[in-house]
Design a protein around this motif. Structure first.
Motif, PDB file in Angstrom:
ATOM      1  N   PRO A   6       0.867  -1.447   0.029  1.00 53.69           N
ATOM      2  CA  PRO A   6      -0.120   0.106  -0.100  1.00 53.69           C
ATOM      3  C   PRO A   6       0.739   1.389   0.162  1.00 53.69           C
ATOM      4  O   PRO A   6       0.342   2.379  -0.424  1.00 53.69           O
ATOM      5  CB  PRO A   6      -0.863  -0.254   1.313  1.00 53.69           C
ATOM      6  CG  PRO A   6       0.000  -1.096   2.227  1.00 53.69           C
ATOM      7  CD  PRO A   6       0.662  -2.132   1.362  1.00 53.69           C
ATOM      8  N   ALA A   7       2.014   1.142   0.175  1.00 52.16           N
ATOM      9  CA  ALA A   7       3.006   2.525   0.299  1.00 52.16           C
ATOM     10  C   ALA A   7       3.649   2.599  -0.833  1.00 52.16           C
ATOM     11  O   ALA A   7       4.257   3.683  -1.395  1.00 52.16           O
ATOM     12  CB  ALA A   7       3.911   2.451   1.395  1.00 52.16           C
ATOM     13  N   TYR A   8       3.152   1.998  -1.875  1.00 51.77           N
ATOM     14  CA  TYR A   8       3.820   2.082  -3.291  1.00 51.77           C
ATOM     15  C   TYR A   8       3.038   2.719  -4.226  1.00 51.77           C
ATOM     16  O   TYR A   8       1.932   2.416  -4.709  1.00 51.77           O
ATOM     17  CB  TYR A   8       4.217   0.642  -3.991  1.00 51.77           C
ATOM     18  CG  TYR A   8       4.850   0.754  -5.312  1.00 51.77           C
ATOM     19  CD1 TYR A   8       6.068   1.251  -5.553  1.00 51.77           C
ATOM     20  CD2 TYR A   8       4.060   0.111  -6.462  1.00 51.77           C
ATOM     21  CE1 TYR A   8       6.815   1.137  -6.583  1.00 51.77           C
ATOM     22  CE2 TYR A   8       4.743  -0.075  -7.893  1.00 51.77           C
ATOM     23  CZ  TYR A   8       6.037   0.651  -7.721  1.00 51.77           C
ATOM     24  OH  TYR A   8       6.599   0.788  -9.104  1.00 51.77           O
ATOM     25  N   PRO A   9       3.249   4.284  -4.414  1.00 49.52           N
ATOM     26  CA  PRO A   9       2.371   5.034  -5.075  1.00 49.52           C
ATOM     27  C   PRO A   9       2.006   4.602  -6.598  1.00 49.52           C
ATOM     28  O   PRO A   9       0.922   4.843  -6.849  1.00 49.52           O
ATOM     29  CB  PRO A   9       2.964   6.305  -5.082  1.00 49.52           C
ATOM     30  CG  PRO A   9       4.485   6.207  -4.804  1.00 49.52           C
ATOM     31  CD  PRO A   9       4.358   4.834  -4.223  1.00 49.52           C
ATOM     32  N   HIS A  10       2.717   3.938  -7.156  1.00 49.49           N
ATOM     33  CA  HIS A  10       2.618   3.645  -8.530  1.00 49.49           C
ATOM     34  C   HIS A  10       1.553   2.633  -8.639  1.00 49.49           C
ATOM     35  O   HIS A  10       0.725   2.527  -9.809  1.00 49.49           O
ATOM     36  CB  HIS A  10       3.798   3.256  -9.459  1.00 49.49           C
ATOM     37  CG  HIS A  10       4.787   4.412  -9.297  1.00 49.49           C
ATOM     38  ND1 HIS A  10       4.720   5.550 -10.094  1.00 49.49           N
ATOM     39  CD2 HIS A  10       6.091   4.702  -8.711  1.00 49.49           C
ATOM     40  CE1 HIS A  10       5.583   6.505  -9.915  1.00 49.49           C
ATOM     41  NE2 HIS A  10       6.319   5.989  -9.015  1.00 49.49           N
TER      42      HIS A  10
END
Length: 58
Positions: A6-10
């Motif tokens: 969930p912390a991966y913006p892409h």
């Protein structure tokens, strides 16, 4: 991907893109909003904000 990382913006960007393909505007707005919550990159934040502004009202 957004569940596992969930912390991966892409992953949020791709999710929003796919939601827009399916005309799920509210869901895309939510995904882009989540993306704004996790990223501090000014260029990426500007891109997300511009995309949100361009979306039709739901």
């Amino acid at each position: 991907m957004t569940t596992m990382a969930p912390a991966y913006p892409h992953a949020w960007w791709e999710r929003a893109r796919l939601e827009l393909v399916d005309y799920e505007i509210a869901a895309a707005r939510a995904s882009l909003g989540a993306m704004l919550e996790i990223t501090r990159d000014p260029r990426l934040r500007r891109r997300v904000t511009e995309t949100l502004d361009a979306l039709p009202a739901t």
